[in-house]
Write a protein that holds these residues in place. Structure first.
Motif, PDB file in Angstrom:
ATOM      1  N   ALA A 181     -24.673   6.244  30.342  1.00 49.11           N
ATOM      2  CA  ALA A 181     -24.686   4.941  29.674  1.00 49.11           C
ATOM      3  C   ALA A 181     -23.934   5.039  28.354  1.00 49.11           C
ATOM      4  N   ASN A 182     -23.382   3.905  27.924  1.00 47.66           N
ATOM      5  CA  ASN A 182     -22.745   3.828  26.617  1.00 47.66           C
ATOM      6  C   ASN A 182     -23.480   2.809  25.751  1.00 47.66           C
ATOM      7  N   SER A 183     -22.981   2.573  24.557  1.00 49.72           N
ATOM      8  CA  SER A 183     -23.668   1.671  23.630  1.00 49.72           C
ATOM      9  C   SER A 183     -23.797   0.258  24.195  1.00 49.72           C
ATOM     10  N   ALA A 184     -22.753  -0.206  24.876  1.00 48.53           N
ATOM     11  CA  ALA A 184     -22.812  -1.547  25.463  1.00 48.53           C
ATOM     12  C   ALA A 184     -23.898  -1.630  26.531  1.00 48.53           C
ATOM     13  N   ASP A 185     -24.057  -0.564  27.318  1.00 47.74           N
ATOM     14  CA  ASP A 185     -25.109  -0.540  28.336  1.00 47.74           C
ATOM     15  C   ASP A 185     -26.488  -0.640  27.683  1.00 47.74           C
ATOM     16  N   LEU A 186     -26.687   0.100  26.609  1.00 43.92           N
ATOM     17  CA  LEU A 186     -27.978   0.084  25.923  1.00 43.92           C
ATOM     18  C   LEU A 186     -28.280  -1.301  25.365  1.00 43.92           C
ATOM     19  N   GLU A 187     -27.279  -1.953  24.822  1.00 46.98           N
ATOM     20  CA  GLU A 187     -27.486  -3.299  24.289  1.00 46.98           C
ATOM     21  C   GLU A 187     -27.840  -4.278  25.398  1.00 46.98           C
ATOM     22  N   MET A 188     -27.171  -4.143  26.552  1.00 49.08           N
ATOM     23  CA  MET A 188     -27.462  -5.045  27.665  1.00 49.08           C
ATOM     24  C   MET A 188     -28.874  -4.832  28.199  1.00 49.08           C
ATOM     25  N   ILE A 189     -29.303  -3.571  28.278  1.00 46.66           N
ATOM     26  CA  ILE A 189     -30.659  -3.291  28.754  1.00 46.66           C
ATOM     27  C   ILE A 189     -31.689  -3.846  27.775  1.00 46.66           C
ATOM     28  N   ALA A 190     -31.421  -3.701  26.483  1.00 49.90           N
ATOM     29  CA  ALA A 190     -32.347  -4.220  25.472  1.00 49.90           C
ATOM     30  C   ALA A 190     -32.495  -5.730  25.599  1.00 49.90           C
ATOM     31  N   ALA A 191     -31.427  -6.419  25.979  1.00 50.96           N
ATOM     32  CA  ALA A 191     -31.456  -7.880  26.033  1.00 50.96           C
ATOM     33  C   ALA A 191     -31.896  -8.424  27.382  1.00 50.96           C
ATOM     34  N   ASN A 192     -31.730  -7.621  28.468  1.00 51.13           N
ATOM     35  CA  ASN A 192     -31.936  -8.176  29.809  1.00 51.13           C
ATOM     36  C   ASN A 192     -32.367  -7.077  30.779  1.00 51.13           C
ATOM     37  N   ASP A 193     -33.539  -7.255  31.402  1.00 47.83           N
ATOM     38  CA  ASP A 193     -34.034  -6.268  32.373  1.00 47.83           C
ATOM     39  C   ASP A 193     -33.151  -6.170  33.604  1.00 47.83           C
TER      40      ASP A 193
END
Length: 398
Positions: free
Chosen positions: A329-341
Motif C-alpha cells: 500500500a502507498n499513502s493514497a491507499d491509506l487515505e482511501m481506506i481511512a475514508a471508505n471501507d
C-alpha cells in the motif's frame, strides 16, 4: 562466456537454451540522444553457459532470440524488467513470457522496496558487481572484455539469486503473489504510447479545461515529432516551453517568439508553424471535448491521525510478513481506506487484504489497537463495544 555476432551462432545458442527450464535475461541500451531506445547488447544465461548477443553486428538476424523469448516452455527471468520488456515489445510487438521479475520477487520475500541487482546478488549469490562499466557507451565498438564481464555478470549471478528466491516463494506459498504482480508487466497496455495522453506526464498547477486542452494538443504534436525524428522529447521542445505555450495560447509568430526558451528562428520556421497549428486546434476544441481534470481527493477533516495509525500498522504487518511496504500500500491507499471501507484499492483485496487490509479495517473500527511494549509496537485485540459504553470504557479491564 561468449559474444555472439552472427545469426547461425545465435540460432544454435537459442536452441540449446530452449531445452532449459529458465533463462536469465538482461539488456544494455542507449537512449540519451534518441526517442527510441537503441538496443546495444542482450545477455542470456542458462545452467551451463552465458552469452552476450551483439544486435549491432552487421547482418545479424535476431529472430531466433525473439522466438526464444516467446517460447511458453521457458521462463524468462529479469531484474527490474520494465525497460527491457519495453524494448522487446517495441521491436516485436510481443512481450516475453512467461516471465519473472526478481526485483518484485525480492520485495515479496522481504528484501525491501525496489532492491538493486547489486544488493540482491551480494546477499543471495555472494557476488560483488563492478559498477564502473554501468554508464559506458554500449553503442561503441569493439566492446572491451571489462564491458562484457560486467554485462554477463548481470545474468550469471541472477540465476543463483532467482533459484534461492524461488525456493523461498515456494516455501512460504507466495509464488502466486509474484505471478499476480507479473500481470502488469505482461500487459501490452503498459508499454503502448498514446501521443494524446503524453500531456499527463507534465507537472502543471492549473486544472482549467481549456489550458489542458491546449497542453494536450501541443504535447501530442511534440510526441509525434520526437518519434518521427527519433529525438528525446526535450530536444524538440522543452516541457517548460510547452506549458507556457498552453498558458498563453500564442496565435502569431511574434507571440510564439516571446515564449521563454523558444527562439524567433524556431517560431518563424516549420516547427513554429506546427505549434501554432496545434494551438489553433486547442482553441477550436468544443467544450465537451476538453480534458476533464481528475477530481481532487480531499481527505475528510479529522482523518489525518487515523492515516498515521494505518501507516504504523502497515509497517508492522510488512515487517512481520517480510514484504516490502511499497508492494502492499502507498499513502493514497491509506487515505482511501481511512475514508471508505470499500475503497477501490488493491490493499483491500487478495493477498494484500490478508496481510494488511483486513487488519486496517479492524484498526479503523476499534476491533484492534496499537500499543507500545518497550521499544516495540504491538497489536492488541479489542473487545466489542457494549451498548451504552464508550470505546475507551470497553477496552478497560472489568
Amino acid at each position: 562466456m561468449t559474444l555472439i555476432t552472427d545469426t547461425d551462432s545465435l540460432r544454435q545458442l537459442c536452441r540449446r537454451l530452449a531445452t532449459t527450464d529458465f533463462i536469465t535475461v538482461d539488456t544494455e541500451f542507449m537512449r540519451e540522444k534518441t526517442y527510441w531506445p537503441q538496443l546495444c547488447l542482450v545477455q542470456l544465461a542458462g545452467p551451463d553457459e552465458a552469452a552476450a548477443i551483439d544486435p549491432l553486428a552487421p547482418g545479424i538476424d535476431l529472430q531466433p532470440l525473439f522466438e526464444l523469448l516467446a517460447d511458453p516452455q521457458v521462463v524468462k527471468v529479469f531484474h527490474a524488467a520494465r525497460q527491457d520488456i519495453e524494448i522487446f515489445f517495441f521491436l516485436t510487438g510481443v512481450i516475453p513470457a512467461p516471465l519473472v521479475d526478481t526485483q518484485v520477487a525480492a520485495m515479496v520475500c522481504g528484501f525491501g522496496d525496489s532492491v538493486s541487482y547489486e544488493n540482491l546478488a551480494a546477499k543471495l549469490a555472494g557476488a560483488r558487481i563492478d559498477k564502473s562499466s554501468r554508464f559506458t557507451d554500449w553503442s561503441h565498438r569493439p566492446l572491451t572484455q571489462k564491458q562484457l564481464d560486467y554485462a554477463l555478470s548481470d545474468v550469471t549471478h541472477l540465476r543463483v539469486a532467482y533459484e534461492k528466491l524461488a525456493r523461498r516463494l515456494e516455501k512460504t506459498g507466495r509464488t502466486d503473489w509474484v505471478r499476480e504482480e507479473m500481470n502488469v508487466l505482461t500487459n501490452p497496455a503498459t508499454y503502448r504510447l498514446d501521443a494524446r495522453e503524453a500531456w499527463r506526464r507534465l507537472k502543471v498547477r492549473s486544472d482549467k479545461p481549456r489550458f489542458l486542452g491546449l497542453l494536450r494538443e501541443v504535447t501530442a504534436w511534440r510526441e509525434e515529432e520526437a518519434q518521427r525524428r527519433d529525438l528525446p522529447r526535450n530536444r524538440v521542445v522543452r516541457d517548460e516551453a510547452l506549458i507556457e505555450i498552453a498558458a498563453h495560447a500564442p496565435t502569431t509568430v511574434d507571440e510564439l517568439a516571446r515564449t521563454r526558451g523558444f527562439s524567433r528562428g524556431a517560431a518563424e520556421g516549420s516547427q513554429g508553424a506546427a505549434i501554432l497549428a496545434a494551438v489553433r486546434r486547442g482553441l477550436d476544441l468544443p467544450q465537451a471535448d476538453l480534458p476533464v481534470p481528475a477530481p481532487r481527493q480531499e481527505l475528510p477533516s479529522g482523518l489525518g491521525p487515523l492515516v498515521d495509525l494505518l501507516r504504523v500498522l502497515l509497517k508492522m504487518r510488512c515487517e512481520v510478513h517480510g514484504v516490502a511496504q511499497k508492494l502492499v500500500a502507498n499513502s493514497a491507499d491509506l487515505e482511501m481506506i481511512a475514508a471508505n471501507d470499500e475503497a477501490p484499492t488493491r490493499a483491500l483485496s487478495g493477498w494484500r487484504r490478508e496481510i494488511f487490509g483486513a487488519a486496517a479495517l479492524d484498526l479503523k473500527h476499534g476491533r484492534l489497537a496499537l500499543t507500545a511494549a518497550g521499544r516495540r509496537v504491538e497489536v492488541v485485540p479489542m473487545r466489542p463495544v457494549e451498548r451504552g459504553k464508550s470505546e475507551r470504557d470497553a477496552s478497560l479491564p472489568s
